[in-house]
Design a protein around this motif. Structure first.
Motif: not given
Length: 85
Positions: A48-60
């Motif tokens: 699901e993350m790989s399909r996101c157009e935008y992503m705000i995330s921790s640096p993991s």
């Protein structure tokens, strides 16, 4: 952005609560990733993350690789923003 998906292993943290309050204040739709309630569904969250157009995330590594896997670098360049204390 039409909908936000919150991926977390700690939905009760104060930061997540702050995010939810902000989204609700701005009347934005949101949902939690499947792994939030069932830790065995991490692969579903990754997809699901790989399909996101935008992503705000921790640096993991998990988040970064998920973002790069679905990212079309020719049409949507990746931008990394570092936040210092």
């Amino acid at each position: 952005v039409d909908k936000f998906i919150i991926f977390t292993d700690d939905p009760s943290s104060w930061r997540i609560k702050e995010i939810i309050e902000t989204l609700e204040y701005h009347r934005k739709q949101y949902a939690f990733g499947q792994n939030t309630s069932d830790r065995s569904k991490f692969a579903n969250d990754f997809i699901e993350m790989s399909r996101c157009e935008y992503m705000i995330s921790s640096p993991s590594t998990f988040n970064i690789v998920a973002g790069m896997t679905g990212l079309d670098l020719l049409t949507r360049p990746m931008m990394i923003i570092e936040y210092g204390n």
